[in-house]
Write a protein that holds these residues in place. Structure first.
Motif, short mmCIF file in Angstrom:
data_model
loop_
_atom_site.label_atom_id
_atom_site.label_comp_id
_atom_site.label_asym_id
_atom_site.label_seq_id
_atom_site.Cartn_x
_atom_site.Cartn_y
_atom_site.Cartn_z
N ALA A 450 -23.37 26.23 -49.96
CA ALA A 450 -24.64 26.93 -50.19
C ALA A 450 -24.39 28.29 -50.82
CB ALA A 450 -25.39 27.09 -48.88
N ILE A 451 -23.20 28.84 -50.61
CA ILE A 451 -22.84 30.13 -51.23
C ILE A 451 -22.20 29.90 -52.59
CG2 ILE A 451 -21.49 32.24 -50.92
CD1 ILE A 451 -21.54 31.71 -47.90
N TYR A 452 -21.43 28.84 -52.72
CA TYR A 452 -20.70 28.57 -53.96
C TYR A 452 -21.10 27.18 -54.50
CZ TYR A 452 -17.94 32.26 -51.78
OH TYR A 452 -17.55 33.41 -51.17
N PRO A 453 -22.23 27.09 -55.19
CA PRO A 453 -22.66 25.79 -55.75
C PRO A 453 -21.86 25.40 -57.00
CG PRO A 453 -24.19 27.50 -56.42
CD PRO A 453 -23.18 28.17 -55.52
N ALA A 454 -21.99 24.15 -57.39
CA ALA A 454 -21.34 23.66 -58.62
C ALA A 454 -22.28 22.67 -59.30
CB ALA A 454 -20.01 23.01 -58.30
N ALA A 455 -22.33 22.74 -60.62
CA ALA A 455 -23.25 21.87 -61.38
C ALA A 455 -22.81 20.41 -61.26
CB ALA A 455 -23.27 22.29 -62.85
N PRO A 456 -23.78 19.51 -61.13
CA PRO A 456 -23.45 18.08 -61.05
C PRO A 456 -23.05 17.51 -62.41
CG PRO A 456 -25.81 18.37 -61.07
CD PRO A 456 -25.22 19.74 -61.05
N GLY A 461 -19.74 11.90 -67.02
CA GLY A 461 -18.83 12.94 -66.57
C GLY A 461 -19.13 14.29 -67.14
N GLN A 462 -20.27 14.45 -67.75
CA GLN A 462 -20.67 15.74 -68.32
C GLN A 462 -21.51 16.53 -67.32
OE1 GLN A 462 -22.83 14.39 -71.78
NE2 GLN A 462 -20.97 14.31 -73.06
N THR A 463 -21.23 17.84 -67.21
CA THR A 463 -22.01 18.69 -66.31
C THR A 463 -23.40 18.88 -66.88
OG1 THR A 463 -21.22 20.70 -67.40
CG2 THR A 463 -19.98 19.89 -65.48
#
Length: 509
Positions: A450-456, A461-463
């Motif tokens: 919740a503090i450090y999100p990452a793009a799906p 396999g592309q963000t």
């Protein structure tokens, strides 16, 4: 007296004759003075020094008078003593001559022996004191030091042995069964323990029990199994306190459980009562720093549970008779250890950069925890929520199904339109931003993501800069950037769910 004597011999005889005559005269006058005392009470006058008698004596007998004069004086003194002691009444009679006892010396020796026997004899202590009194300073100092060392060694030995017996520092390990009679006294029990080899000093146990004794304390009659390794306190407790068996229960709280689910789980295990848990969660003044800061920070009155999100999910051991506030305190202690201990040093700076409080991130983490079935989706789901929060003009509402499930009395697999229309601050389809509080209790993985999100990523396999996500019943999640993509993903999920339902039905038939 012949005439052929020498002149000084004749004169000497004359002098002696005169003295004898004077003596007789003096004696007769003394007897008269005893019979009649002169009226003026004055004693008879003694011959004057210049009388013819004394002058004649000094002139004629100067050469040989010294010895005769001494003899006469002694005779006169003895005669006077004899007269006075023999005739105290003054009758002039001479006493009868007394002979000394035949064995004077022997009598004196007997008296000395008798006095020696009656004299108190010196005891050993007096003889020691007498000996010490005659010793030199060096000997006294040496004896003093030796005595002090002996006494100190003895006292040290007693302190060590008695202390070891009381506190059981170094004792054997042997079980002994003793039988305590009815109405046993402390002395009886102390003797019983000593005779069975459980203690060494019955007097010490008796003294210890006196200071530990209360008015309502009594020994429990019957058989007791004790161990020699037990100290006095343990033995006394075993003999006076009725053993109380506490049942310990192990409880595993899964990640994502709500406060209601945790309370239901605890009560089902026989631990506490629901009403007391609700009171402990919402009102008890816990001393944890994050609880105090939460109170200072403030939260909406519409918040369902004050500490929702802070009951850290884990495996715990509780006693069934444990107080409810102590049970909750264990959850909070775990949260303190897993997250808050590193909050200010690791996370706070990043949260400040996000413009979020620690309570905000716990609320967001609870939404991530509730939405994702697999931890691999935590970062991506967190990214979607952060994207919407960062673009309130385009996406003012988070539109999380999990927040709707939180306000329902029972969880549903598929939400209806009526469910989405429930008027509640927790309904993120109706209200903007985060809900009033957490909707479950997240684990540390959900909190950190919740503090450090990452793009799906998409299937290639592309963000992608996703704003939407949807999951099927198996937990597979699909992400979309636009609303159209999201509608397509929703249709795909409906097909997959229908296929799974058919397979389940076929398997059941």
């Amino acid at each position: 007296m012949s005439d052929d004597k020498k002149p000084f011999e004749r004169e000497d005889d004359e002098v002696l004759a005169i003295i004898e005559e004077y003596r007789k005269k003096y004696a007769s006058e003394g007897e008269k003075s005893d019979e009649a005392v002169p009226s003026d009470d004055k004693p008879s006058e003694a011959p004057k020094a210049d009388s013819p008698i004394m002058a004649h004596f000094h002139d004629t007998a100067e050469l040989r008078a010294s010895s005769a004069h001494s003899t006469l004086n002694i005779e006169a003194h003895l005669t006077s003593l004899n007269v006075q002691s023999a005739d105290p009444a003054g009758n002039g009679e001479a006493p009868a001559e007394e002979k000394p006892p035949a064995d004077v010396d022997a009598g004196a020796d007997d008296e000395a022996d008798e006095a020696e026997e009656t004299r108190p004899k010196k005891g050993p202590f007096r003889r020691v004191l007498h000996f010490l009194g005659n010793c030199s300073f060096l000997v006294k100092a040496t004896i003093y030091v030796v005595v002090v060392l002996i006494i100190s060694a003895y006292l040290s030995y007693m302190v060590i042995t008695v202390g070891n017996d009381v506190f059981a520092f170094v004792k054997g390990d042997r079980e002994v069964t003793v039988t305590i009679p009815e109405d046993a006294t402390r002395k009886q029990v102390a003797y019983l323990l000593e005779s069975n080899g459980l203690i060494e000093y019955d007097w010490a146990f008796n003294l210890f029990s006196v200071y530990q004794w209360d008015d309502d304390t009594s020994f429990i009659a019957g058989e007791h199994t004790l161990n020699t390794s037990m100290n006095y306190s343990q033995m006394l407790s075993a003999l006076t306190v009725i053993p109380y068996s506490r049942t310990e229960v192990r409880v595993t709280v899964p990640e994502g459980y709500t406060v209601d689910q945790i309370i239901e789980l605890l009560v089902s295990k026989g631990i506490g009562e629901r009403e007391k848990y609700v009171e402990a969660i919402n009102e008890y003044p816990y001393k944890h720093e994050f609880v105090r800061e939460l109170e200072e920070l403030g939260y909406p009155e519409t918040r369902k549970y004050r500490l929702e999100g802070y009951l850290y999910p884990d495996t715990y051991d509780f006693y069934q008779d444990e107080e409810e506030y102590l049970v909750i305190n264990k959850f909070l202690n775990n949260f303190q250890q897993k997250f808050w201990s590193s909050y200010k040093t690791v996370y706070k700076e990043d949260l400040d950069a996000l413009g979020m409080t620690f309570d905000d991130v716990i609320t967001l983490a609870s939404m991530v925890q509730a939405e994702a079935k697999f931890a691999s989706d935590f970062e991506s789901i967190s990214y979607v929520f952060h994207n919407r929060l960062n673009h309130p003009d385009t996406f003012p509402k988070l539109e999380s199904d999990a927040t709707i499930q939180y306000i329902l009395s029972e969880r549903k697999e598929d939400l209806t339109g009526a469910d989405l229309a429930i008027d509640s601050p927790y309904n993120t389809y109706l209200y903007e931003g985060l809900p009033p509080g957490a909707i479950c209790n997240p684990g540390i993985d959900a909190i950190t993501t919740a503090i450090y999100p990452a793009a799906p990523t998409n299937e290639n396999g592309q963000t992608i800069n996703a704003y939407f996500f949807v999951s099927n019943k198996e937990g597979t999640t699909y992400y979309a950037v636009t609303s159209a993509e999201h509608e397509a993903n929703k249709a795909r999920v409906e097909r997959e769910n229908a296929e799974m339902a058919a397979e389940e039905s076929s398997a059941a038939s």
